[in-house]
Design an enzyme around this catalytic site. Structure first.
Site, PDB file in Angstrom:
ATOM      1  CD  GLN A   1       9.190 -14.364   6.663  1.00 36.05           C
ATOM      2  OE1 GLN A   1       9.154 -13.134   6.680  1.00 36.05           O
ATOM      3  NE2 GLN A   1       8.195 -15.111   7.071  1.00 36.05           N
TER       4      GLN A   1
ATOM      5  CE1 TYR B   1      30.773  17.618  -4.293  1.00 32.89           C
ATOM      6  CE2 TYR B   1      29.346  18.792  -5.823  1.00 32.89           C
ATOM      7  CZ  TYR B   1      29.960  17.627  -5.414  1.00 32.89           C
ATOM      8  OH  TYR B   1      29.768  16.468  -6.116  1.00 32.89           O
TER       9      TYR B   1
ATOM     10  NE  ARG C   1      -2.953  -1.385   3.222  1.00 28.94           N
ATOM     11  CZ  ARG C   1      -3.425  -1.042   4.414  1.00 28.94           C
ATOM     12  NH1 ARG C   1      -4.175   0.032   4.563  1.00 28.94           N
ATOM     13  NH2 ARG C   1      -3.155  -1.770   5.471  1.00 28.94           N
TER      14      ARG C   1
HETATM   15  C1  UD1 Z   1      -0.171  -8.275  13.062  1.00 30.74           C
HETATM   16  C2  UD1 Z   1      -0.758  -9.232  14.094  1.00 30.74           C
HETATM   17  C3  UD1 Z   1      -2.016  -8.586  14.693  1.00 30.74           C
HETATM   18  C4  UD1 Z   1      -1.649  -7.261  15.314  1.00 30.74           C
HETATM   19  C5  UD1 Z   1      -0.942  -6.367  14.308  1.00 30.74           C
HETATM   20  C6  UD1 Z   1      -0.382  -5.152  15.005  1.00 30.74           C
HETATM   21  C7  UD1 Z   1      -0.255 -11.486  13.286  1.00 30.74           C
HETATM   22  C8  UD1 Z   1      -0.779 -12.684  12.614  1.00 30.74           C
HETATM   23  N1  UD1 Z   1      -1.106 -10.478  13.447  1.00 30.74           N
HETATM   24  O1  UD1 Z   1      -1.136  -8.136  12.041  1.00 30.74           O
HETATM   25  O2  UD1 Z   1      -2.573  -9.438  15.687  1.00 30.74           O
HETATM   26  O3  UD1 Z   1      -2.820  -6.628  15.820  1.00 30.74           O
HETATM   27  O4  UD1 Z   1       0.172  -7.052  13.700  1.00 30.74           O
HETATM   28  O5  UD1 Z   1       0.144  -4.249  14.070  1.00 30.74           O
HETATM   29  O6  UD1 Z   1       0.896 -11.462  13.697  1.00 30.74           O
HETATM   30  N2  UD1 Z   1       6.052  -9.790   8.464  1.00 30.74           N
HETATM   31  C9  UD1 Z   1       7.179 -10.509   8.147  1.00 30.74           C
HETATM   32  N3  UD1 Z   1       7.033 -11.696   7.508  1.00 30.74           N
HETATM   33  C10 UD1 Z   1       5.819 -12.213   7.176  1.00 30.74           C
HETATM   34  C11 UD1 Z   1       4.671 -11.468   7.521  1.00 30.74           C
HETATM   35  C12 UD1 Z   1       4.833 -10.252   8.158  1.00 30.74           C
HETATM   36  O7  UD1 Z   1       8.300 -10.093   8.432  1.00 30.74           O
HETATM   37  O8  UD1 Z   1       5.784 -13.309   6.621  1.00 30.74           O
HETATM   38  C13 UD1 Z   1       6.226  -8.499   9.159  1.00 30.74           C
HETATM   39  C14 UD1 Z   1       5.648  -7.322   8.406  1.00 30.74           C
HETATM   40  O9  UD1 Z   1       6.648  -6.734   7.582  1.00 30.74           O
HETATM   41  C15 UD1 Z   1       5.225  -6.392   9.530  1.00 30.74           C
HETATM   42  C16 UD1 Z   1       4.901  -7.332  10.682  1.00 30.74           C
HETATM   43  O10 UD1 Z   1       5.511  -8.559  10.375  1.00 30.74           O
HETATM   44  O11 UD1 Z   1       6.297  -5.553   9.939  1.00 30.74           O
HETATM   45  C17 UD1 Z   1       3.395  -7.510  10.867  1.00 30.74           C
HETATM   46  O12 UD1 Z   1       2.867  -8.089   9.703  1.00 30.74           O
HETATM   47  P1  UD1 Z   1       1.502  -7.605   9.083  1.00 30.74           P
HETATM   48  O13 UD1 Z   1       1.235  -8.404   7.874  1.00 30.74           O
HETATM   49  O14 UD1 Z   1       1.480  -6.142   8.973  1.00 30.74           O
HETATM   50  O15 UD1 Z   1       0.511  -8.094  10.220  1.00 30.74           O
HETATM   51  P2  UD1 Z   1      -0.864  -7.473  10.598  1.00 30.74           P
HETATM   52  O16 UD1 Z   1      -1.892  -8.006   9.670  1.00 30.74           O
HETATM   53  O17 UD1 Z   1      -0.762  -6.015  10.744  1.00 30.74           O
END
Ligand code: UD1
Ligand code: CA
Length: 428
Positions: free
Chosen positions: A75, A356, A14
């Site tokens: 990852q 510079y 996004r």
């Molecule tokens: C996650 C939580 C949710 C919480 C919210 C808070 C889970 C399943 N859900 O949801 O309960 O309320 O954060 O902001 O954990 N990321 C990785 N690898 C992946 C997936 C994600 O590194 O495979 C990282 C993303 O870059 C991000 C963070 O993990 O920084 C959270 O992932 P995101 O997909 O934003 O989770 P939310 O749906 O926001």
């Protein structure tokens, strides 16, 4: 000391950007930098692992350059937050202490909060502590499910939640503290049978309860701290939140800010008492401004600027990597970069330090000693030193050092041709 895992492998679709989300900046510092700084300044973390995926090279480069106490782990593919944490398992194989988990896209988290979370975790002999918050509009967050006795049962993601569960206002902030020795085995037991087909980190709550671990929530008081960035709109909102906090702090400390709405001051700027910041100033990077100074209107400080007390920096003056001693005035339309300016100096309007050389790409230094006066519209071609008490006549182009208390003049003598205009008019 504890270890930190910072999740930053998500695509950040996004943001609509070529750049990985966590490298987007507030005041020129990447979002990830805010999180790593908060972790570092908590003084309880000795090493951090940043989980990266999308455009990982760029993030790796940034982390290696700026943070010696952190490394990136790739990852690939990204199968969810639980899968992301499991990427650090090899590095933490023999580690027995606490691990905190944070997200790379929540730049407003404070070091005190990180410390409080770990203190809470230890004081309660907790095995798993999740940070929670109460949101009037909890949409999109995971909800905290509690038993009748108020203990934690589970976290349910929005997409998996029933209508009833969606009413819950206590949400998962996405920040955790884990007893690593007890919890690490969960990462081989997580399942992905949920609405998103992902391995959810949030499932460790239910798992902890089923395995008789001590599972707790630490409830945050300032919801702004977990403001997550998913879009440019969020980025602008987070900038505003941080900006308002910074301005409030300076006002509290005895700095006058005439127009808070039009003044930008970076988080790494210190300002002394009784200094006045006039409207439309942009103060970026790391700076130290002394007391009783007047800055602006329309001044631009670009970082590494150190100003002592009773200094005036006026309109359309740009400073970069400059030290300015007390009682010095740089009042109009000047650029002073890679420079040291002494006490009681006056720099005339339109003075430029030519620091510079675009051909060699070398930047050189200008030194202006105490009591020097620089005439208007002068160019000081660095490297150059204007020694104590020297004067430079207006429109000076100074290419070599000027000795103490001497006058340097480079303009051609003024010629006045009397009656010249009238003669021209008669010819026509
Ligand atoms: C996650 C939580 C949710 C919480 C919210 C808070 C889970 C399943 N859900 O949801 O309960 O309320 O954060 O902001 O954990 N990321 C990785 N690898 C992946 C997936 C994600 O590194 O495979 C990282 C993303 O870059 C991000 C963070 O993990 O920084 C959270 O992932 P995101 O997909 O934003 O989770 P939310 O749906 O926001
Ligand atoms: Ca998120």
């Amino acid at each position: 000391m504890v270890k930190a895992i910072i999740l930053a492998a998500g695509k950040g679709t996004r943001m609509k950007s070529e750049l990985p989300k966590v490298l987007h900046t507030i005041f020129d510092k990447p979002l990830l930098g805010y999180v790593l700084d908060a972790v570092k300044n908590s003084n309880i973390v000795d090493y951090s692992y940043v989980i990266v995926g999308h455009k990982s090279e760029l993030i790796k480069e940034y982390v290696e350059k700026e943070y010696s106490e952190a490394k990136t782990i790739i990852q690939e593919p990204q199968l969810g937050t639980g899968h992301a944490v499991s990427m650090a398992r090899n590095d933490l194989e023999n580690y027995e202490g606490e691990v905190i988990i944070l997200c790379g896209d929540t730049p407003l988290i404070k070091s005190e909060t990180i410390k409080s979370l770990v203190d809470f975790h230890k004081n309660n002999n907790s095995d798993i502590t999740v940070m929670s918050a109460i949101f009037e509009n909890p949409t999109n967050y995971g909800r905290i499910i509690r038993s009748k006795d108020n203990s934690l049962d589970a976290i349910i993601e929005e997409k998996d939640a029933s209508l009833e569960q969606k009413q819950i206002k206590e949400i998962n902030a996405g920040i955790y503290c884990l007893n690593w020795a007890k919890v690490k085995r969960v990462f081989s037991e997580l399942k992905n049978n949920n609405a998103q087909g992902e391995y959810y980190l949030t499932d460790i709550i239910k798992w902890g309860k089923e395995n008789n671990l001590n599972v707790n929530a630490y409830t945050l008081s300032d919801n702004n701290e977990i403001f997550g960035i998913n879009s440019r709109k969020h980025l602008a909102e987070a900038t505003k939140i941080l900006h308002d906090e910074i301005i409030a702090q300076h006002l509290d400390n005895g700095v006058t800010i005439v127009s808070p709405e039009t003044t930008f001051i970076s988080p790494e700027t210190e300002i002394g008492r009784d200094t006045i910041i006039y409207p439309n100033c942009y103060i970026n990077g790391k700076n130290k401004i002394g007391s009783n100074c007047k800055i602006g209107p329309f001044a631009h400080l670009r970082g590494n600027v150190e100003i002592e007390e009773y200094v005036k920096i006026g309109n359309f003056v740009e400073l970069k990597k400059a030290k300015v001693k007390s009682h010095t005035n740089i009042c109009h339309l000047s650029y002073v970069g890679d420079a040291e300016v002494g006490e009681n100096v006056n720099i005339g309007a339109g003075t430029i330090t030519a620091n510079y050389n675009p051909l060699t790409k070398i930047k050189s230094k200008t030194i202006i000693e105490d009591n020097v006066k620089i005439g208007s519209n002068s160019v000081l071609v660095a490297p150059v030193t204007i020694k104590e008490g020297a004067n430079v006549g207006a429109v000076g182009v100074i290419t070599k050092d000027v000795e103490p208390w001497s006058l340097a003049v480079t303009r051609s003598p003024l010629k006045v041709l009397e009656g010249w205009v009238k003669k021209q008019l008669k010819h026509d």
